[in-house]
Design an enzyme around this catalytic site. Structure first.
Site, PDB file in Angstrom:
ATOM      1  N   LYS A  42       0.896  -1.078   0.111  1.00  0.00           N
ATOM      2  CA  LYS A  42       0.154  -0.147  -0.066  1.00  0.00           C
ATOM      3  C   LYS A  42       0.807   1.328  -0.094  1.00  0.00           C
ATOM      4  O   LYS A  42       1.870   1.299   0.767  1.00  0.00           O
ATOM      5  CB  LYS A  42      -1.033   0.155   1.417  1.00  0.00           C
ATOM      6  CG  LYS A  42      -2.016  -1.007   1.086  1.00  0.00           C
ATOM      7  CD  LYS A  42      -3.299  -0.770  -0.075  1.00  0.00           C
ATOM      8  CE  LYS A  42      -4.267  -1.908   0.061  1.00  0.00           C
ATOM      9  NZ  LYS A  42      -5.303  -1.890   0.802  1.00  0.00           N
ATOM     10  N   ARG A  99      -4.089  -9.959   4.565  1.00  0.00           N
ATOM     11  CA  ARG A  99      -4.193 -10.142   3.096  1.00  0.00           C
ATOM     12  C   ARG A  99      -2.922  -9.638   2.461  1.00  0.00           C
ATOM     13  O   ARG A  99      -2.659  -8.506   2.327  1.00  0.00           O
ATOM     14  CB  ARG A  99      -5.453  -9.288   2.740  1.00  0.00           C
ATOM     15  CG  ARG A  99      -5.587  -9.384   1.008  1.00  0.00           C
ATOM     16  CD  ARG A  99      -6.771  -8.480   0.995  1.00  0.00           C
ATOM     17  NE  ARG A  99      -7.448  -8.820  -0.531  1.00  0.00           N
ATOM     18  CZ  ARG A  99      -6.772  -7.911  -1.633  1.00  0.00           C
ATOM     19  NH1 ARG A  99      -5.723  -7.141  -1.353  1.00  0.00           N
ATOM     20  NH2 ARG A  99      -7.170  -8.234  -2.813  1.00  0.00           N
TER      21      ARG A  99
END
Length: 257
Positions: A204, A238
């Site tokens: 991210k 995840r």
């Protein structure tokens, strides 16, 4: 939870696995590295990604769900979609979980389909529309606001008969870097300890951009954060890099930190 993107435009692995043979090979790799669950995504939700209809998602999925189930029958499959129609298709193909980044906000039939299928449902915190999902919101207190959202949405899910709910705070979606760091510091306060937490911080931008690095060059920093959230009670990670996350999980389980 290992990530399998069937997309040409995902931010770090777009186009790598969008053919059936490549997708199957990557699924096998994720499983060998220790994934307990494979999250299949037919549509990228990065900023400025191509928008697909449910019909286009289903076309992109093709036979990959049934093929993974055929070759790796013990595999648990999560389907990353915000369309109830795609969920219905996936359910008939054999999926085991719904991973809805919209929290039921982009398709008003989603909660009903979750109830009908009786599949576990991942509820993510996100802004209320597809067009605004990446607009950075200024929160007075990010943890309070996310918990308010979780409270309202889980109440609605429970009223409809959805009992197996997993919460995802929505890292990378419409939140300032400082707010995301605050969430990482206060993971233990999210969700009232009523439901398991899924954390998706792999590659991210709130991690790599402040460091001046690329999404593929932050594994060490990501694993430190993975360990941090595991210590605060996170239940599912995840990830793109399953082997590295597996090592982190082993360190956590052994208490060697």
């Amino acid at each position: 939870m290992g990530i399998l993107n069937l997309t040409p435009d995902s931010f770090s692995d777009g186009g790598w696995f969008n053919e059936e043979k490549l997708a199957l090979e990557h699924a096998e790799k994720l499983l060998k590295e220790g994934a307990g669950l494979i999250d299949i995504g037919p549509q990228s939700t990065r900023p400025h990604a191509q928008f697909l209809s449910a019909e286009e998602e289903i076309k992109r999925l093709g036979n990959i769900i049934s093929q993974i189930k055929r070759f790796f029958p013990e595999t648990l499959i999560s389907l990353d979609t915000f369309y109830s129609q795609t969920v219905k298709f996936g359910f008939n193909e054999g999926i085991d979980m719904i991973n809805d980044i919209s929290g039921g906000q982009f398709d008003q039939k989603m909660f009903d389909v979750a109830a009908e299928t009786k599949l576990p449902y991942v509820l993510m915190h996100v802004n209320p529309s597809y067009e605004t999902m990446h607009d950075t919101i200024k929160f007075k207190d990010i943890v309070v606001e996310v918990n308010r959202y979780f409270s309202e949405r889980t109440h609605e899910l429970l009223q409809k008969g959805v009992k197996d709910i997993i919460l995802d705070p929505g890292f990378g979606f419409g939140k300032a870097v400082a707010d995301q760091m605050k969430m990482l510091d206060e993971i233990e306060y999210l969700g009232f300890e009523k439901f398991p937490l899924l954390i998706g911080i792999s590659r991210k931008s709130f991690i790599y951009k402040p460091l001046g690095k690329s999404p593929l060059d932050i594994n060490e920093e990501t694993q430190k954060l993975h360990l941090k959230v595991l210590k605060q009670g996170a239940k599912i990670l995840r990830v793109h890099d399953v082997a590295e996350a597996k090592k982190t999980l082993e360190v956590f389980l052994q208490g060697n930190y």
